[in-house]
Write a protein that holds these residues in place. Structure first.
Motif, PDB file in Angstrom:
ATOM      1  N   VAL A  13       0.879  -1.162   0.000  1.00 52.57           N
ATOM      2  CA  VAL A  13       0.000   0.000   0.000  1.00 52.57           C
ATOM      3  C   VAL A  13       0.921   1.217   0.000  1.00 52.57           C
ATOM      4  CG1 VAL A  13      -1.858   1.231   1.184  1.00 52.57           C
ATOM      5  CG2 VAL A  13      -1.774  -1.276   1.261  1.00 52.57           C
ATOM      6  N   MET A  14       0.863   2.013  -1.085  1.00 52.86           N
ATOM      7  CA  MET A  14       1.830   3.091  -1.294  1.00 52.86           C
ATOM      8  C   MET A  14       1.143   4.446  -1.431  1.00 52.86           C
ATOM      9  SD  MET A  14       2.745   2.892  -5.355  1.00 52.86           S
ATOM     10  CE  MET A  14       3.112   4.638  -5.356  1.00 52.86           C
ATOM     11  N   GLY A  15       1.957   5.495  -1.289  1.00 55.75           N
ATOM     12  CA  GLY A  15       1.468   6.854  -1.447  1.00 55.75           C
ATOM     13  C   GLY A  15       2.274   7.788  -0.574  1.00 55.75           C
ATOM     14  N   VAL A  16       1.981   9.075  -0.690  1.00 54.19           N
ATOM     15  CA  VAL A  16       2.709  10.073   0.103  1.00 54.19           C
ATOM     16  C   VAL A  16       2.346   9.926   1.579  1.00 54.19           C
ATOM     17  CG1 VAL A  16       2.863  11.697  -1.825  1.00 54.19           C
ATOM     18  CG2 VAL A  16       0.930  11.848  -0.225  1.00 54.19           C
ATOM     19  N   SER A  17       3.154  10.533   2.435  1.00 57.07           N
ATOM     20  CA  SER A  17       2.889  10.529   3.868  1.00 57.07           C
ATOM     21  C   SER A  17       1.525  11.168   4.127  1.00 57.07           C
ATOM     22  CB  SER A  17       3.979  11.318   4.584  1.00 57.07           C
ATOM     23  OG  SER A  17       3.810  11.204   5.976  1.00 57.07           O
ATOM     24  N   VAL A  24      -4.925   1.845   6.152  1.00 57.85           N
ATOM     25  CA  VAL A  24      -5.528   0.987   5.126  1.00 57.85           C
ATOM     26  C   VAL A  24      -4.849  -0.377   5.114  1.00 57.85           C
ATOM     27  CG1 VAL A  24      -5.826   0.677   2.620  1.00 57.85           C
ATOM     28  CG2 VAL A  24      -6.366   2.890   3.689  1.00 57.85           C
ATOM     29  N   GLY A  25      -3.514  -0.386   5.129  1.00 60.68           N
ATOM     30  CA  GLY A  25      -2.771  -1.650   5.087  1.00 60.68           C
ATOM     31  C   GLY A  25      -3.079  -2.535   6.274  1.00 60.68           C
ATOM     32  N   PHE A 122       1.797  -6.589  -5.742  1.00 59.65           N
ATOM     33  CA  PHE A 122       0.639  -5.820  -6.189  1.00 59.65           C
ATOM     34  C   PHE A 122       0.657  -4.496  -5.433  1.00 59.65           C
ATOM     35  CE2 PHE A 122      -4.047  -4.972  -5.710  1.00 59.65           C
ATOM     36  CZ  PHE A 122      -4.258  -4.597  -7.037  1.00 59.65           C
ATOM     37  N   PHE A 123       0.794  -3.393  -6.177  1.00 65.39           N
ATOM     38  CA  PHE A 123       0.861  -2.069  -5.566  1.00 65.39           C
ATOM     39  C   PHE A 123      -0.521  -1.429  -5.521  1.00 65.39           C
ATOM     40  CE2 PHE A 123       5.189  -2.792  -7.024  1.00 65.39           C
ATOM     41  CZ  PHE A 123       5.935  -2.377  -5.919  1.00 65.39           C
ATOM     42  N   VAL A 124      -0.870  -0.889  -4.360  1.00 55.45           N
ATOM     43  CA  VAL A 124      -2.117  -0.147  -4.193  1.00 55.45           C
ATOM     44  C   VAL A 124      -1.723   1.305  -3.929  1.00 55.45           C
ATOM     45  CG1 VAL A 124      -4.190   0.169  -2.804  1.00 55.45           C
ATOM     46  CG2 VAL A 124      -3.329  -2.150  -3.259  1.00 55.45           C
ATOM     47  N   HIS A 125      -1.996   2.180  -4.900  1.00 64.38           N
ATOM     48  CA  HIS A 125      -1.630   3.589  -4.764  1.00 64.38           C
ATOM     49  C   HIS A 125      -2.806   4.366  -4.180  1.00 64.38           C
ATOM     50  CE1 HIS A 125      -0.645   7.659  -6.845  1.00 64.38           C
ATOM     51  NE2 HIS A 125      -0.256   7.658  -5.596  1.00 64.38           N
TER      52      HIS A 125
END
Length: 189
Positions: A13-17, A24-25, A122-125
């Motif tokens: 689970v990725m994205g900015v701070s 979510v993760g 699997f990346f979740v943006h």
């Protein structure tokens, strides 16, 4: 019983701070009964001190940290343990390191067969407008990411694109909606 997916899954689970990666993760892992890791827990003391002072991390700061996270994901993959990792993974190169480890940096040559096959991640943006994320960060206490660094995170962000294995989810949805969207995508394979 419920139908079991044939393949095990590594989700980042990725994205900015401030985008909600940890929340979510953790919720996704809890719902699916998977292991959860927060990449922030693996930052060196030097990295944490830099961020607390409002100094953005550079690639030299991040690469050893990303290699550590790759090793952690590789270990879980070897044990066939479905895993969720919350990690900013802002640049394509950072995501390549998570997938392939140090070899992603050391060479651009194709891998030798049987060496260390790339992990299937699997990346979740988690994506959303800066003002919403800034509002979330202002409410946070005891976190080492100052608001001033948010702009540098947006400047660094290279959103995932094909052929990367990813979905983009709006962080403006409710937490249950976000988790459900990710879960249904995973279960559809």
């Amino acid at each position: 019983g419920t139908a079991r997916r044939a393949a095990m899954v590594l989700v980042v689970v990725m994205g900015v701070s401030g985008s909600g990666k940890t929340t979510v993760g953790w919720r996704l892992a809890e719902k699916l009964g998977w292991k959860f890791y927060d990449a922030d827990d693996y930052h060196s003391l030097e990295n944490k001190k830099k961020m607390e002072k409002g100094i953005p991390l550079n690639d030299e700061d991040r690469i050893p940290w990303l290699c550590t996270l790759h090793d952690l994901l590789r270990r879980e993959d070897t044990c066939r343990q479905d895993t969720v990792l919350a990690c900013s993974a802002l640049k394509k190169m950072y995501r390549r390191v998570l997938i392939s480890g140090a070899s992603a940096i050391e060479s651009n040559q194709p891998e030798q067969p049987g060496e260390n096959p790339a992990l299937k991640i699997f990346f979740v943006h988690l994506d959303g407008p800066m003002d919403i994320i800034a509002g979330r960060l202002e409410k946070r206490r005891g976190h080492f990411m100052p608001l001033e660094l948010l702009r540098s995170q947006f400047d660094t962000l290279e959103p995932p694109s094909a052929p990367e294995n990813f979905i983009t989810v709006s962080l403006e949805k409710s937490l249950p909606e976000i988790v459900l969207e990710i879960e249904s995508t995973i279960l559809q394979g």
